[in-house]
Design an enzyme around this catalytic site. Structure first.
Site, PDB file in Angstrom:
ATOM      1  N   ASN A 254       0.815  -1.228   0.000  1.00 22.16           N
ATOM      2  CA  ASN A 254       0.000   0.000   0.000  1.00 22.16           C
ATOM      3  C   ASN A 254       0.837   1.260   0.000  1.00 22.16           C
ATOM      4  O   ASN A 254       0.333   2.336  -0.314  1.00 22.16           O
ATOM      5  CB  ASN A 254      -0.866   0.045   1.258  1.00 22.16           C
ATOM      6  CG  ASN A 254      -2.126  -0.753   1.122  1.00 22.16           C
ATOM      7  OD1 ASN A 254      -2.956  -0.750   2.001  1.00 22.16           O
ATOM      8  ND2 ASN A 254      -2.280  -1.445   0.008  1.00 22.16           N
ATOM      9  N   THR A 283      -7.714   5.125   3.847  1.00 23.72           N
ATOM     10  CA  THR A 283      -7.289   3.941   4.617  1.00 23.72           C
ATOM     11  C   THR A 283      -7.775   2.664   3.920  1.00 23.72           C
ATOM     12  O   THR A 283      -8.638   2.710   3.052  1.00 23.72           O
ATOM     13  CB  THR A 283      -7.826   4.013   6.063  1.00 23.72           C
ATOM     14  OG1 THR A 283      -9.181   4.454   6.001  1.00 23.72           O
ATOM     15  CG2 THR A 283      -7.012   4.959   6.909  1.00 23.72           C
ATOM     16  N   ARG A 284      -7.223   1.537   4.388  1.00 19.37           N
ATOM     17  CA  ARG A 284      -7.479   0.272   3.703  1.00 19.37           C
ATOM     18  C   ARG A 284      -8.951  -0.117   3.670  1.00 19.37           C
ATOM     19  O   ARG A 284      -9.419  -0.717   2.697  1.00 19.37           O
ATOM     20  CB  ARG A 284      -6.722  -0.841   4.431  1.00 19.37           C
ATOM     21  CG  ARG A 284      -5.258  -0.751   4.250  1.00 19.37           C
ATOM     22  CD  ARG A 284      -4.578  -1.742   5.137  1.00 19.37           C
ATOM     23  NE  ARG A 284      -3.157  -1.711   4.877  1.00 19.37           N
ATOM     24  CZ  ARG A 284      -2.283  -2.482   5.490  1.00 19.37           C
ATOM     25  NH1 ARG A 284      -2.686  -3.331   6.414  1.00 19.37           N
ATOM     26  NH2 ARG A 284      -1.022  -2.413   5.199  1.00 19.37           N
ATOM     27  N   ASP A 285      -9.660   0.181   4.756  1.00 22.10           N
ATOM     28  CA  ASP A 285     -11.072  -0.224   4.797  1.00 22.10           C
ATOM     29  C   ASP A 285     -11.856   0.477   3.699  1.00 22.10           C
ATOM     30  O   ASP A 285     -12.626  -0.139   2.966  1.00 22.10           O
ATOM     31  CB  ASP A 285     -11.681   0.070   6.179  1.00 22.10           C
ATOM     32  CG  ASP A 285     -11.517   1.514   6.603  1.00 22.10           C
ATOM     33  OD1 ASP A 285     -10.469   2.093   6.318  1.00 22.10           O
ATOM     34  OD2 ASP A 285     -12.445   2.076   7.211  1.00 22.10           O
ATOM     35  N   SER A 288     -10.763  -0.890   0.240  1.00 24.57           N
ATOM     36  CA  SER A 288     -11.259  -2.249  -0.047  1.00 24.57           C
ATOM     37  C   SER A 288     -12.730  -2.203  -0.436  1.00 24.57           C
ATOM     38  O   SER A 288     -13.156  -2.845  -1.399  1.00 24.57           O
ATOM     39  CB  SER A 288     -11.120  -3.151   1.181  1.00 24.57           C
ATOM     40  OG  SER A 288      -9.778  -3.292   1.520  1.00 24.57           O
TER      41      SER A 288
END
Ligand SMILES: Cc1cc2nc3c(=O)[nH]c(=O)nc-3n(C[C@H](O)[C@H](O)[C@H](O)COP(=O)(O)OP(=O)(O)OC[C@H]3O[C@@H](n4cnc5c(N)ncnc54)[C@H](O)[C@@H]3O)c2cc1C
Length: 542
Positions: A254, A283-285, A288
């Site tokens: 990332n 952010t990753r959430d 995704s």
């Protein structure tokens, strides 16, 4: 059953387990390290990107302890345990330097200064990586575990490879060892120990799509529950947005986004700004879910979306991401020119065994660390914070367990009779089918996007899986071991689903389609206990 005695038994041979064992050895003579895979050659540490988030004081003049703390707290949507966050922030830097000096885990440096990256969610560049050239790209975390495994061996720590813990031994409410299944000898080993450190990692394998290793299936959570410990934040499962789909299945870092990588849907359109004002630095959430939704809406390509690194520049790709770039080129894709295809996969359990800053679980004799433990990350984890967690809390738990066991002065609580492990049974149900049904249902109904209906469906299917496991064929100890572990997976699956059902809001990694907004009333954690066969959940704000 073979019997062994030691002062401290560590369950799990990844970074947290190795650190715990090495640290415990400073206080006691006999330390044993039991692992599903060979010690140092399994678990997610081995396949990790080998990046640690840390505040290194003078090396990072623009950064501060307070900023690192703030980023971690905000990343976790304000429900992380502040004492754990403070411990991480204060100890990660010194622990990293000590691991470099004392255990031979080399950090990437240029002219003596550590090389720093800034992944999404961190205000400043504070991710530091190990030197992993020379290790296969997909297992570059061996640059961490192999030197540590050597240190452990030099300290006389007993490694018990291929020996998964099936159950912890509890006498009068105190944990006093564990029952291991020797996978090669197909026999049970009863380990009587003064203290146990649970460092058996997370549970990504519970879900059909994951980048986790095969030996990590959520067992730590089940073992802890059955020994009387509490779990927390189990609904917060992190999905990694950029698992390579094409040209090769590999987790793509990332931190590329910090250098200018961007996501594009199947039409080549950049879409992240539509989902989050931080765009490709979200952010990753968020990332995704955005990818998942683009694909759901039919805007994907080859089952994913494009990752475009062409804006990064070949010099950075070849200098900073040399190993990845060469690895991708070997698979026919040059990230300086070609777009890759990526899709999210189950990556990390933010929740886990409830611990205090020493790694103590509240059950006498039981400590936990690393991904097995919960509370530090709250609702979402920042990049680099998991390895730092395993490093810092592995050491803390090892120290606390070592001191606790030393205090027993060799008088161990007796090892109770083992539960009935060894039996044979005829049956027609295939274990593989049950496990595959469980993993599929969790992915489809309890992963990136959830709602009451999907979660209730998951709950029902888990119940079906649990009863099917009662009628599986058992022909030897190994098969019995797999069934035992599948039952543990069902129990942990239930914990995820029950917590996700009760949290009627969306926060961090937990997204409820029927409750899409964060709700102040849920600013706290669901604590989970096992009472008989039932899970009991309780909401606590502090
Ligand atoms: C692809 C990938 C990349 C990642 N990259 C990063 C990164 O760059 N930075 C970062 O901070 N985090 C990263 N993470 C997360 C991080 O790697 C993990 O959270 C961390 O390594 C966990 O360490 P651990 O020691 O707790 O567990 P693990 O390293 O997973 O080790 C668990 C150990 O427990 C053993 N085990 C399991 N069950 C049992 C049992 N019943 N009995 C005995 N032993 C058992 C396993 O064999 C293994 O030895 C990444 C994760 C993945 C999957």
């Amino acid at each position: 059953m073979e019997k062994l005695t030691c002062d401290v038994l560590v369950v799990g041979g990844g970074l947290a387990g190795l650190m715990a064992a090495i640290e415990a050895r400073m206080y006691v003579e006999k330390v044993a390290l039991a692992s599903n895979a060979p010690v140092g050659r399994g678990g997610n540490t081995m396949v990790s990107g080998a990046g640690f988030a840390a505040y290194l004081g003078e090396e990072m003049p623009e950064d501060s302890r307070q900023q690192f703390l703030q980023d971690t707290w905000n990343g976790g949507r304000q429900i992380g345990d502040l004492r754990l966050i403070e411990t991480l922030v204060d100890k990660a830097g010194p622990a990293l330097l000590q691991m470099e000096a004392g255990n031979g885990v080399k950090l990437q440096r240029v002219e003596g200064k550590v090389v720093r990256r800034r992944p999404p969610g961190h205000t400043f560049a504070r991710q530091v990586s190990t030197v992993f050239s020379g290790y296969p790209y997909k297992t570059r975390g061996l640059s961490i575990t192999l030197p540590l495994a050597r240190s452990a061996l030099n300290l006389g720590i007993l490694g018990l490879d291929h020996c998964p813990a099936m159950e912890l031994a509890v006498h009068d409410g105190r944990v006093c060892g564990a029952y291991l299944l020797d996978g090669r000898g197909k026999r049970l080993i009863g380990v009587n120990a003064g203290a146990v450190v649970l460092a058996a990692g997370g549970g990504g394998r519970l879900f059909a799509h994951t980048n986790n290793t095969r030996d990590v299936g959520g067992e730590a959570f089940a073992l802890a529950l059955k020994a009387g410990a509490e779990l927390r934040d189990m609904e917060f499962v992190q999905f990694y947005p950029t698992m390579g789909v094409k040209p090769v299945k590999v987790t793509i870092s990332n931190s590329l986004f910090g250098h200018g990588a961007v996501l594009r849907n199947g039409s080549g359109e950049r879409f992240m700004e539509r989902y989050d004002p931080r765009g490709d630095m979200a952010t990753r959430d968020m990332m995704s879910r955005a990818i998942f939704q683009e694909v759901e809406q039919g805007k994907g390509i080859h089952g994913g979306v494009y990752l475009d690194c062409t804006g990064i520049g070949e010099d950075i790709l070849l200098n900073v991401y040399r190993d990845l770039t060469l690895f991708l080129r070997k698979h026919g894709c040059d990230p300086a020119r070609d777009w890759l295809v990526v899709y999210p996969s189950t990556h990390f359990f933010c929740g886990g065994v409830k611990i205090d800053a020493r790694g103590y679980t509240g059950v006498p004799g039981l400590f936990a660390a690393g991904e097995a433990a919960g509370g530090l990350h709250g609702a979402n984890r920042l990049a680099g914070n998991a390895l730092s967690e395993a490093l810092v809390f592995g050491r803390c738990a090892g120290e606390a367990a070592g001191k606790y066991a030393a205090g027993l002065k060799g008088v161990l609580p007796p090892l109770p009779e083992p539960p009935l492990f060894s039996f044979r049974r005829e049956g027609s149900v295939s274990l593989e089918e049950v496990v595959s049904t469980l993993r599929k249902t969790l992915w489809e109904n309890a992963a990136l996007v959830r709602d009451r209906q999907s979660l209730e469906k998951a709950r029902d299917t888990i119940a079906v899986c649990e009863s099917a496991l009662e009628t599986c064929r058992v022909s030897d100890e190994l098969e019995m071991g797999y069934i035992y572990r599948a039952k543990n997976m069902c129990l942990v699956g239930r914990a995820v689903v029950e917590a996700a059902l009760l949290r009627e809001e969306s926060r961090g990694n937990h997204y409820r389609k029927d409750f899409p907004r964060e709700n102040e009333a849920y600013r706290g954690s669901f604590l989970i206990r096992l009472v008989g066969r039932e899970l009991v959940l309780e909401f606590r704000t502090r």
